[in-house]
Motif scaffolding. Structure first.
Motif, PDB file in Angstrom:
ATOM      1  N   TYR A   1       0.602  -1.053   0.108  1.00 46.07           N
ATOM      2  CA  TYR A   1      -0.684  -0.099  -0.198  1.00 46.07           C
ATOM      3  C   TYR A   1       0.994   1.537   0.089  1.00 46.07           C
ATOM      4  O   TYR A   1       2.121   1.034   0.519  1.00 46.07           O
ATOM      5  N   TRP A   2       0.904   2.246  -1.354  1.00 48.58           N
ATOM      6  CA  TRP A   2       1.526   3.310  -1.267  1.00 48.58           C
ATOM      7  C   TRP A   2       0.615   4.723  -0.658  1.00 48.58           C
ATOM      8  O   TRP A   2      -0.001   4.836  -0.810  1.00 48.58           O
ATOM      9  N   PHE A   3       2.101   5.620   0.216  1.00 47.31           N
ATOM     10  CA  PHE A   3       1.363   6.391   0.921  1.00 47.31           C
ATOM     11  C   PHE A   3       2.410   7.945   0.826  1.00 47.31           C
ATOM     12  O   PHE A   3       3.279   7.160   0.206  1.00 47.31           O
ATOM     13  N   HIS A   4       1.772   8.553   0.694  1.00 54.95           N
ATOM     14  CA  HIS A   4       2.858   9.603   0.328  1.00 54.95           C
ATOM     15  C   HIS A   4       2.980   9.590   2.392  1.00 54.95           C
ATOM     16  O   HIS A   4       2.849   9.776   3.016  1.00 54.95           O
ATOM     17  N   LYS A   5       4.186  10.566   2.145  1.00 56.20           N
ATOM     18  CA  LYS A   5       5.411  10.298   2.961  1.00 56.20           C
ATOM     19  C   LYS A   5       4.869  11.390   4.363  1.00 56.20           C
ATOM     20  O   LYS A   5       4.642  11.506   5.686  1.00 56.20           O
ATOM     21  N   ASN A   6       4.062  12.427   3.632  1.00 50.50           N
ATOM     22  CA  ASN A   6       3.167  12.800   5.014  1.00 50.50           C
ATOM     23  C   ASN A   6       1.476  12.534   5.258  1.00 50.50           C
ATOM     24  O   ASN A   6       1.104  14.042   5.617  1.00 50.50           O
ATOM     25  N   THR A   7       1.616  11.629   4.750  1.00 50.59           N
ATOM     26  CA  THR A   7       0.404  10.937   5.240  1.00 50.59           C
ATOM     27  C   THR A   7      -0.220   9.827   6.489  1.00 50.59           C
ATOM     28  O   THR A   7       1.446   8.817   6.765  1.00 50.59           O
ATOM     29  N   ASP A   8      -0.785  10.118   7.599  1.00 53.36           N
ATOM     30  CA  ASP A   8      -0.829   9.058   8.486  1.00 53.36           C
ATOM     31  C   ASP A   8      -2.156   8.317   7.708  1.00 53.36           C
ATOM     32  O   ASP A   8      -2.760   8.051   8.104  1.00 53.36           O
TER      33      ASP A   8
END
Length: 645
Positions: A551-558
């Motif tokens: 699952y890919w998240f932006h670095k500033n996403t919780d």
């Protein structure tokens, strides 16, 4: 004490005083019990098979049948203190101190036939019918105190029926209204005894003529609460125990009944009913010990009277404030003692011996026979065995080969005879049974949540019973042990039941045994995992890194990871987190999070703030550490996370 009653004002006060004891049933059961507050005499009517009891506080007389059941009541007998029946039971007489009179009643209807006034200064006490007249004791009050005397009523004399002052010359005056007794077998005799402390004399009078004549008198000095003429001999019974001969004109001790007593009555045949404490004891004439003793439980016993045919003894049992009439049946039958002794254990189909003894205080007939019954699993209603003859020393023995195992009871019965009641005794033997083969499969197996599992029990050889029960007891106090199936095993000896495995579960197979094989129970435990799934949210895509989907998240996403787990009160999921570095996964601290009642737990992981980080998480149920022990430790699947720019 035939056909008269004692003075309740003296004797009952001594016996019961302030005791508070409860009433217990004895003898024949009464449909509607006869209860009085303050006993005022008791007498039995053999002609009409009725019993009459006075209640002095109520001013009533109650009538019962021979079972003690209430049948009739009459009032207006003020302070009734004593009762007596005329010869042939044609008239019932009652002393009424409250109205200074003697009342004559019809014993069938309790209608008043006549009232005899004895004078305003005379208070009647005891009654007895002898020599064709009713005799009554009474006392008057003078300037120097109380004086006792003797009076009579001639029911055939019309207006001149009542005669007072008939105490014979030479008999010392006495303080209280004396106790009286008559003997139907000696119709011209009358016994009377002073119930006071001084002088406390006993006298026997001949009342067959115009005026009473003294046959015997004592010098006093004793307290008398009861006096009885003894049929067939020149004796009186004092206070229910002492036998006094008056053959030579004086009173001489000639014996005593060993039980002690206070109230007594003597039947026409000479049988003595002695009341003392909480028992009524019956004696043959001049014979110890008692041939029978009746117990009234925790109740004290008051006045007693015989049925004229000696078929039963009537007694008042109770306490101040309530007395119940009891009928004690079979008073002339001695109660034998019978014992039975069998071995505590024995092998099935092997001979065993039962021994015992039959004894009685009244000699038993020679060669007495005992009936024997064996009760076991094959004969639950009992099976008659051959009768046994008692030896001359009272002992007996017999052998038997028990065909069935388990608890075997041997019951021995003496059916009684003309002088004895029946008697029974029994003893139990634990007879061995073979151990049956019984197994249950799948012990220790672990299953995924909700798996339907068949558990199979196998029963080996048995005698007759081929039925097995299968029970499931899920872990956790909220789920009861449940019978899944009961039935006969198939031709292979098997029976199966299905279980929906949502919890760790104890499975039990039960064989209840039969006449030759013992009961047996076997248990296994099977385990169930919890149901776990984790939903990932706030990612912007899924893509593989190598062969693994992330699952890919932006670095500033919780990231939010929501776990769903089968719920149980107080349950928590363990949140496991690892990061990937230099080709390996490294564990960070695990933490427990409570499940909501819907079984969900959402955890916000927090944004790392930098790219290129790979992590993974899983939800885990850990037996005990997750807050309960109803499931087996279960690991959820790893969820892989990647943080990019």
């Amino acid at each position: 004490m035939r056909r008269r009653s004692i003075s309740t004002a003296t004797a009952l006060a001594v016996l019961f005083s302030s005791a508070a004891l409860s009433v217990a049933t004895a003898g024949s059961a009464a449909a509607v019990p006869a209860v009085v507050t303050s006993p005022g005499g008791i007498v039995a009517d053999g002609t009409h098979q009725r019993v009459f009891v006075g209640d002095s506080s109520a001013g009533t007389i109650i009538a019962t049948d021979y079972s003690g059941a209430l049948s009739d009541t009459v009032g207006g007998i003020s302070g009734v203190s004593a009762l007596a029946l005329a010869d042939g039971d044609v008239t019932l007489y009652a002393a009424a101190p409250g109205s200074h009179e003697i009342v004559a009643l019809n014993p069938v209807t309790l209608d008043v036939k006549a009232r005899y006034d004895i004078g305003a200064d005379a208070t009647p006490g005891s009654l007895a019918f002898a020599g064709g007249r009713l005799w009554f004791s009474y006392r008057t009050t003078g300037t120097d105190g109380f004086h006792g005397n003797l009076g009579s009523i001639d029911p055939t004399a019309g207006d001149d029926a009542v005669r007072l002052g008939q105490l014979p010359e030479g008999v010392s005056p006495f303080y209280n209204a004396a106790l009286l007794d008559a003997d139907p077998s000696a119709p011209g005799l009358l016994a009377f005894a002073d119930s006071g402390d001084s002088p406390g004399a006993v006298n026997v009078l001949d009342v067959s003529g115009t005026a009473p004549q003294v046959l015997a008198k004592s010098s006093g000095g004793s307290y008398y609460g009861d006096v009885d003429l003894v049929p067939g001999v020149s004796e009186v019974l004092s206070n229910g125990s002492r036998r006094l001969s008056y053959a030579d004109g004086d009173f001489t001790d000639v014996g005593a009944y060993t039980g002690g007593g206070w109230f007594a009555d003597i039947s026409p045949s000479g049988l003595v009913a002695q009341a003392y404490d909480k028992h009524v004891s019956v004696y043959k004439p001049n014979t110890n010990p008692a041939i029978r003793t009746f117990a009234a439980g925790t109740s004290s016993i008051g006045p007693v009277t015989w049925a004229p045919d000696s078929s039963r003894v009537f007694a008042l049992t109770g306490t101040n404030g309530g007395y119940t009439l009891k009928a004690f049946t079979g008073p002339t039958l001695n109660v034998p003692t019978l014992t039975a002794n069998a071995p505590a254990t024995a092998p099935r189909a092997k001979k065993l011996t039962v021994t015992g003894k039959l004894s009685a205080t009244v000699p038993l007939p020679a060669g007495a026979k005992l009936a024997v019954t064996r009760t076991d699993l094959d004969s639950p209603g009992g099976k008659a065995l051959p009768t046994v003859t008692v030896k001359s020393n009272g002992t007996y023995s017999f052998t038997d080969t028990p065909p069935a195992g388990g608890t075997v009871t041997y019951k021995v019965t003496y059916t009684g005879d003309a002088e004895h009641t029946t008697a029974t005794a029994s003893d139990k033997v634990t007879v061995s049974r073979a151990k049956p083969g019984l197994t249950l499969d799948k012990n220790g197996k672990v299953y995924n949540y909700g798996t339907d599992v068949a558990f199979t029990a196998h029963l080996g050889s048995t005698y007759k019973n081929r039925t097995v029960e299968i029970w499931a007891n899920p872990f956790g106090s909220d789920k009861p042990n449940k019978l899944l199936k009961t039935g006969k095993v198939n031709s292979s000896g098997n029976i199966a039941a299905w279980v929906d495995m949502t919890r760790d579960t104890e499975i039990t197979a039960v064989f209840k045994g039969d006449a030759r094989y013992a009961p047996r129970t076997v248990k296994v435990t099977a385990f169930a995992r919890v149901k776990i799934s984790t939903a990932v949210s706030k990612h912007y895509k899924t893509a593989k890194i190598g062969s693994t989907s992330y699952y890919w998240f932006h670095k500033n996403t919780d990231p939010v990871l929501t776990t769903s787990m089968s719920y149980y009160p107080g349950r928590m999921q363990r949140f496991d987190l690892q990061v990937y570095a230099q080709g390996s996964w490294y564990s960070l601290d695990s933490e427990y999070f409570a499940l909501a009642t819907n079984g969900k737990s959402a955890v916000s992981l927090g944004a790392p703030g930098e790219s290129g980080i790979r992590a993974r998480m899983r939800s885990t149920y850990v037996n005990s550490s997750s807050g309960d022990t109803v499931n087996s430790t279960t690991y959820g699947p790893w969820k892989y996370l990647y943080f990019s720019n």
